[in-house]
Design a protein around this motif. Structure first.
Motif, PDB file in Angstrom:
ATOM      1  N   THR A   1       0.834  -1.201   0.000  1.00  0.00           N
ATOM      2  CA  THR A   1       0.000   0.000   0.000  1.00  0.00           C
ATOM      3  C   THR A   1       0.873   1.256   0.000  1.00  0.00           C
ATOM      4  O   THR A   1       0.611   2.197  -0.751  1.00  0.00           O
ATOM      5  CB  THR A   1      -0.958  -0.010   1.211  1.00  0.00           C
TER       6      THR A   1
ATOM      7  N   THR B   1      -6.426  -1.486   6.737  1.00  0.00           N
ATOM      8  CA  THR B   1      -5.783  -0.991   5.525  1.00  0.00           C
ATOM      9  C   THR B   1      -4.590  -1.887   5.269  1.00  0.00           C
ATOM     10  O   THR B   1      -3.638  -1.859   6.025  1.00  0.00           O
ATOM     11  CB  THR B   1      -5.310   0.455   5.691  1.00  0.00           C
ATOM     12  N   PRO B   2      -4.656  -2.710   4.248  1.00  0.00           N
ATOM     13  CA  PRO B   2      -5.742  -2.882   3.286  1.00  0.00           C
ATOM     14  C   PRO B   2      -6.900  -3.686   3.874  1.00  0.00           C
ATOM     15  O   PRO B   2      -6.734  -4.399   4.859  1.00  0.00           O
ATOM     16  CB  PRO B   2      -5.078  -3.656   2.140  1.00  0.00           C
TER      17      PRO B   2
ATOM     18  N   HIS C   1      -2.820  -1.069  -5.027  1.00  0.00           N
ATOM     19  CA  HIS C   1      -4.178  -1.230  -4.517  1.00  0.00           C
ATOM     20  C   HIS C   1      -4.257  -2.669  -4.030  1.00  0.00           C
ATOM     21  O   HIS C   1      -4.080  -3.602  -4.814  1.00  0.00           O
ATOM     22  CB  HIS C   1      -5.216  -0.974  -5.603  1.00  0.00           C
TER      23      HIS C   1
ATOM     24  N   ASP D   1     -12.332  -2.826   7.836  1.00  0.00           N
ATOM     25  CA  ASP D   1     -11.852  -1.499   8.207  1.00  0.00           C
ATOM     26  C   ASP D   1     -10.329  -1.410   8.207  1.00  0.00           C
ATOM     27  O   ASP D   1      -9.767  -0.334   8.385  1.00  0.00           O
ATOM     28  CB  ASP D   1     -12.392  -1.112   9.583  1.00  0.00           C
TER      29      ASP D   1
END
Length: 193
Positions: A59, A77-78, A64, A75
């Motif tokens: 990231t 990340t990622p 992506h 929730d």
């Protein structure tokens, strides 16, 4: 012919003579830009220690990323989608959901795995069967489910194996990769012969 979602110049650069591909910033086509910027990456085992660090690094490099693991964490990340990759019926829809969320797939990293020694002098037990199911069959199943998207994007697959697996070793030898005898999640080559 260009891969869907990839600029024509980038496709020509990757396939031309002396192309450096995606493995270095030099192959990104833009000075100072990461070769991973904009790449669509799926990471299995995303909630484990190595998977979390891998997702964060990808990231940070501009990729992506969507993860797959036993328990969802939308929730994070990622984001991580929940699936038992040892379930043949559950894997293809979960992979498809991740690919849909990414809008395609450039890189699959099969990182989900379980380790531990498998002494050759003992018959295989449930622990060994679980290792084979997670480390081999789940990765195979995930790769097969992702293959159409990977082929469309001329993507890549990386396998991360628990250190010392699938090697069998005697009880007196600790697994490769750790002085303490504990298996580490680093991709290493088996040193036993």
């Amino acid at each position: 012919m260009n891969a869907p979602g990839r600029p024509p110049a980038e496709d020509a650069q990757r396939s031309g003579p002396g192309a450096t591909g995606r493995g270095s910033a030099a192959g990104s086509g833009t000075p100072g830009r990461s070769a991973l910027a904009g790449r669509r990456v799926l990471v299995t085992g995303a909630r484990g220690t190595f998977g979390q660090h891998l997702g964060a690094a990808l990231t940070a490099a501009g990729a992506h990323v969507v993860g797959l693991d036993l328990h969802a964490d939308p929730d994070a990340t990622p984001a991580v989608l929940g699936v038992d990759l040892t379930d043949p019926a559950a894997t293809p829809p979960a992979v498809a959901a991740a690919i849909d969320r990414l809008g395609g797939l450039d890189l699959l990293i099969n990182n989900a795995g379980v380790g531990g020694p498998a002494p050759a002098e003992l018959p295989p037990d449930e622990v060994v069967r679980r290792q084979i199911e997670v480390n081999l069959l789940a990765a195979w199943r995930t790769t097969a489910a992702a293959m159409p998207a990977l082929e469309a994007a001329r993507g890549r697959v990386i396998f991360v194996w628990p250190a010392g697996w699938p090697c069998c070793r005697c009880r007196s030898q600790p697994p490769t990769g750790s002085a303490s005898g504990r298996s580490s999640r680093t991709p290493t080559r088996c040193a036993t012969k």
